[in-house]
Design an enzyme around this catalytic site. Sequence first.
Site, PDB file in Angstrom:
ATOM      1  N   ASP A 134       0.889  -1.159   0.000  1.00 28.08           N
ATOM      2  CA  ASP A 134       0.000   0.000   0.000  1.00 28.08           C
ATOM      3  C   ASP A 134       0.927   1.208   0.000  1.00 28.08           C
ATOM      4  OD1 ASP A 134      -1.963   1.874   0.293  1.00 28.08           O
ATOM      5  OD2 ASP A 134      -2.555   1.262   2.305  1.00 28.08           O
ATOM      6  N   CYS A 163      -3.960   5.017  -3.588  1.00 26.06           N
ATOM      7  CA  CYS A 163      -5.245   5.727  -3.677  1.00 26.06           C
ATOM      8  C   CYS A 163      -5.073   6.910  -4.628  1.00 26.06           C
ATOM      9  CB  CYS A 163      -5.758   6.152  -2.307  1.00 26.06           C
ATOM     10  SG  CYS A 163      -4.638   7.195  -1.380  1.00 26.06           S
TER      11      CYS A 163
END
Length: 145
Positions: A24, A77
């Site tokens: 991530d 993101c």
Amino acid sequence: MLLIAGDFLASPLKSGGFDRVLLDAPCSGTGTLRKNPEIRYRVTPEEIERLARVQEQALQSAAAHLAPGGFLLYATCSLEEEENERVVERVLARSRDLLRAPIDAPAPLRSFVTSDRFRILPAAENDGFTAHLIRRAGGGGKSTG
């Protein structure tokens, strides 16, 4: 199953020892503009470039932890190609044993998948998100979704 959280840029973990790795990555957050509108005032082309360099380092380091046949999911993101597709392309170009792995998503999610990339665009009910699936050659591993 053993789960470990750590910093790939300063990892004490053994290289080549993991069948599955999730990275991530730190990113610009452009997929979260809906709930974080201030991002548009702090994200510059220079910041995207800086983040892409960090992401590339992190992805290269995370990939070093993959066992033969193992899978790495690289996620941000961000919706920026500089932080996603281009980072993956550069790392794959340097590592002949790293390959794009097709994502076999469940039926409700298939419209968000293009080969090795999963991307959801921001909407009223969700943020934007991008992920790429990478496999280390050898070991005969296959994606389980």
